[in-house]
Motif scaffolding. Structure first.
Motif, PDB file in Angstrom:
ATOM      1  N   ASP A   1      35.120 -14.600 -35.667  1.00  0.00           N
ATOM      2  CA  ASP A   1      35.497 -13.305 -35.073  1.00  0.00           C
ATOM      3  C   ASP A   1      35.020 -12.133 -35.932  1.00  0.00           C
ATOM      4  OD1 ASP A   1      37.246 -14.174 -37.013  1.00  0.00           O
ATOM      5  OD2 ASP A   1      39.055 -13.548 -35.962  1.00  0.00           O
TER       6      ASP A   1
ATOM      7  N   ARG B   1      42.681 -15.251 -35.803  1.00  0.00           N
ATOM      8  CA  ARG B   1      42.217 -14.115 -34.984  1.00  0.00           C
ATOM      9  C   ARG B   1      43.090 -12.896 -35.215  1.00  0.00           C
ATOM     10  NH1 ARG B   1      39.998 -15.267 -28.963  1.00  0.00           N
ATOM     11  NH2 ARG B   1      39.227 -13.166 -29.228  1.00  0.00           N
TER      12      ARG B   1
ATOM     13  N   ALA C   1      34.028 -20.610 -32.192  1.00  0.00           N
ATOM     14  CA  ALA C   1      33.239 -19.378 -32.370  1.00  0.00           C
ATOM     15  C   ALA C   1      32.141 -19.275 -31.317  1.00  0.00           C
ATOM     16  CB  ALA C   1      32.622 -19.354 -33.766  1.00  0.00           C
TER      17      ALA C   1
ATOM     18  N   VAL D   1      33.706 -18.449 -27.935  1.00  0.00           N
ATOM     19  CA  VAL D   1      34.123 -17.045 -27.833  1.00  0.00           C
ATOM     20  C   VAL D   1      32.900 -16.149 -27.655  1.00  0.00           C
ATOM     21  CG1 VAL D   1      35.141 -15.115 -29.118  1.00  0.00           C
ATOM     22  CG2 VAL D   1      36.279 -17.340 -29.084  1.00  0.00           C
TER      23      VAL D   1
ATOM     24  N   LYS E   1      42.079  -9.276 -36.802  1.00  0.00           N
ATOM     25  CA  LYS E   1      42.384  -8.035 -36.065  1.00  0.00           C
ATOM     26  C   LYS E   1      43.077  -7.032 -36.986  1.00  0.00           C
ATOM     27  CE  LYS E   1      45.463  -6.889 -32.258  1.00  0.00           C
ATOM     28  NZ  LYS E   1      46.389  -7.542 -31.309  1.00  0.00           N
TER      29      LYS E   1
END
Lengths: 168, 385
Positions: B165, B131, B192, B195, B135
């Motif tokens: 993500d 993650r 996934a 989330v 980012k």
């Protein structure tokens, strides 16, 4: 709209109906209908592609069984409805006494304690393939709950409840 | 019926693919001929590769079982290994029935052998760092993607989506008309989906799949992404071939990969450089090419793409919070030095020096005057119309 079968509400998803003679004119109809229906009903399952592949394989076996065991004339229909994780396939098949007897005996045999062994034995047997093989596979490998509902003298309804996401 | 059969003599492998649902057994004459030829020629083990066989009706199975039984009878020393894929849900269970014929028949799933580093990289503990990596890279890629053809309204597939993500960010930024995210790690997909549900993101189809053998039909997507993944396969050309296949003519495939030996930092540049050169060797030991990035152009050209566009970007400690960068490097150290080097059998002295380079990279990232970088190569190509 919901339909109720027993105590469980099933929401209809899709129905395909076609003339029995049209259906029986081409073996590939089994595969095509199975593939199409599976795609349509699988998109909102957790894993749409895996589900569609399993569903179409199961439905294809049902359709191939119906292809071999049906009476001429009339209409054959395939309805899919859903109740949570369970998808219900209902095949309405034109029949006569002999065909009704075939399905009734086949469904009855599925409750035998050694049904899994019977399925393997049928798959590996010499000679002609047992025409019940598709129903055996659904009951054993797909853990489908199969039932038969007579609809008068010339039609029957074959019902298969599939819970594929939990099974695989 | 739409299926193919071929026999690869070098690998003693009979490959069946597609949908095999004949009305009558005599439609399988080609299979019978090929099977008989294979069993005659083979010595030792015959491999039956069915990992891309998406449909097999009972008529075909019954006939295949007959061929197998005859082969076992005629050649008692013959071993038959059936290679299935976990992606085709019915396959392993169905083919397991063949083992009833003879103890010389075994049924196995192919997938695990194909992903040599999967065990390490799929470890649940790696998820948070994935993650953070996304980012860090997203702030670059959101600007880069449109230069490679990404725009709103496309049908998009993210292959090897990991924890999903990137797909979620794509959905938010570019509102695709359809977005399918495929990965081969069930824990990652479960994460996934969770989330996506937690954040109310709808419309992403998270799908379990083998990137080298996707269940997706040909020519389905306008834009296919596959990030940081070709480098973890020992046969990246097979993945690219699949990406090419599912991409629509005129659509584009977008890949990102690294060249870890070009990771850099100052101060302590020399130690950092040494460690990342060794990273490349450790990955190579596990049949993965973490140096693949600059080779992307060649791979894409060899696959048949045209209008190939390529660029690179550097994730650095200056991209937001330097601690994020440091966290990524720490996770790399844990996996590369703590697991992979240990598994390779490296000495404690080597591992200590190996770890030091990562710590120096972190030092550079957090140093008030330091600079630390992680370069990534982007390539995209168009499937000819």
């Amino acid at each position: 709209m919901t339909v109720t079968t027993g105590n469980t509400p099933f929401a209809p998803l899709l129905e395909i109906a076609l003339g029995t003679d049209t259906f029986a004119a081409n073996w590939d109809h089994c595969d095509r209908i199975a593939t199409y229906v599976a795609r349509m009903v699988s998109h909102n399952r957790t894993d749409s592609l895996l589900y569609a592949n399993l569903f179409s394989s199961a439905l294809n076996e049902l359709l191939e069984t119906a292809f071999r065991a049906h009476n001429g004339g009339g209409e054959i229909s395939c309805t899919v409805s859903r109740s949570g994780p369970v998808d219900r396939i209902e095949l309405t098949i034109p029949c006569n006494d002999k065909i009704t007897s075939f399905y009734a005996n086949a469904i009855n045999d599925l409750s035998a304690a050694d049904v899994a062994d019977r399925y393997v034995a049928a798959l590996l047997a010499e000679g002609e393939l047992d025409p019940r093989i598709g129903l055996l596979e659904l009951a054993v490998d797909y853990k489908a709950k199969l039932a038969l509902t007579p609809m008068g003298q010339d039609k029957l309804r074959l019902v298969a409840d599939l819970t594929l996401e939990d099974t695989y | 019926m739409s299926f193919t059969i071929r026999y690869d003599d070098n690998n003693q492998e009979l490959v069946m693919a597609g949908a095999m649902s004949p009305r009558a057994a005599d439609e399988l004459g080609e299979l019978r001929t090929m099977f008989e030829k294979a069993t005659t020629q083979v010595s030792g083990t015959l491999y039956l590769n069915v990992k891309r066989l998406v449909r097999l009706n009972n008529i075909a199975f019954h006939e295949l079982a007959r061929f197998v039984a005859k082969a076992c009878h005629d050649k008692p020393d013959l071993k038959i290994s059936v290679v299935t894929s976990s992606v085709v849900g019915w396959s392993a269970r169905k083919f397991a029935k063949l083992a009833h014929i003879s103890p010389n028949i075994s049924v196995e799933q192919y997938d695990k052998d194909f992903y040599p580093g999967q065990g390490v990289l799929e470890d649940g503990g790696f998820i948070p760092i994935l993650r953070t990596q996304t980012k860090l890279t997203w702030r670059h890629e959101r600007e880069i993607l449109p230069r490679h053809g990404m725009r709103p309204g496309l049908a998009v597939a993210d292959i090897c989506c990991g924890i999903g993500d990137f797909a979620a960010l794509l959905a938010k930024e570019f509102t695709p008309s359809r977005l399918v995210a495929i990965d081969h790690a069930k824990p990652s997909l479960a994460y996934a989906r969770k989330v996506a549900a937690d954040f109310g993101i709808k419309g992403i189809e998270y799908v379990y799949g083998d990137a080298s053998s996707l269940l997706v039909d040909d020519n389905q997507f306008d834009f296919v992404t596959c990030r940081h993944s070709l480098q973890v396969f020992d046969k990246p050309e097979l993945i690219l071939k699949e990406l090419f296949r599912i991409c629509k003519p005129g659509g584009r495939v977008y890949i990102t990969n690294e060249k870890n030996s070009h990771c850099l930092g100052e101060p302590r540049g020399e130690s950092i450089q040494w460690t990342y050169n060794e990273v490349a060797k450790v990955w190579a030991h596990f049949k993965m090419d973490i140096e693949l990035g600059p080779k992307s152009r060649r791979y894409m050209a060899d696959t048949g793409f045209d209008d190939i566009r390529m660029e690179s970007f550097m994730v650095t400690n200056l991209d937001g919070d330097p601690q994020d960068f440091a966290d990524v490097i720490q996770a790399w150290e844990n996996v590369y030095a703590g697991q992979m080097a240990v598994e390779r059998g490296d000495s404690p002295e080597f591992i200590a020096r190996f770890r030091q380079g990562f710590q120096d990279h972190i030092f550079a990232a957090l140093h008030p005057k330091g600079y630390a970088g992680w370069p990534i190569w982007v390539a995209s190509g168009r499937k000819p119309a």
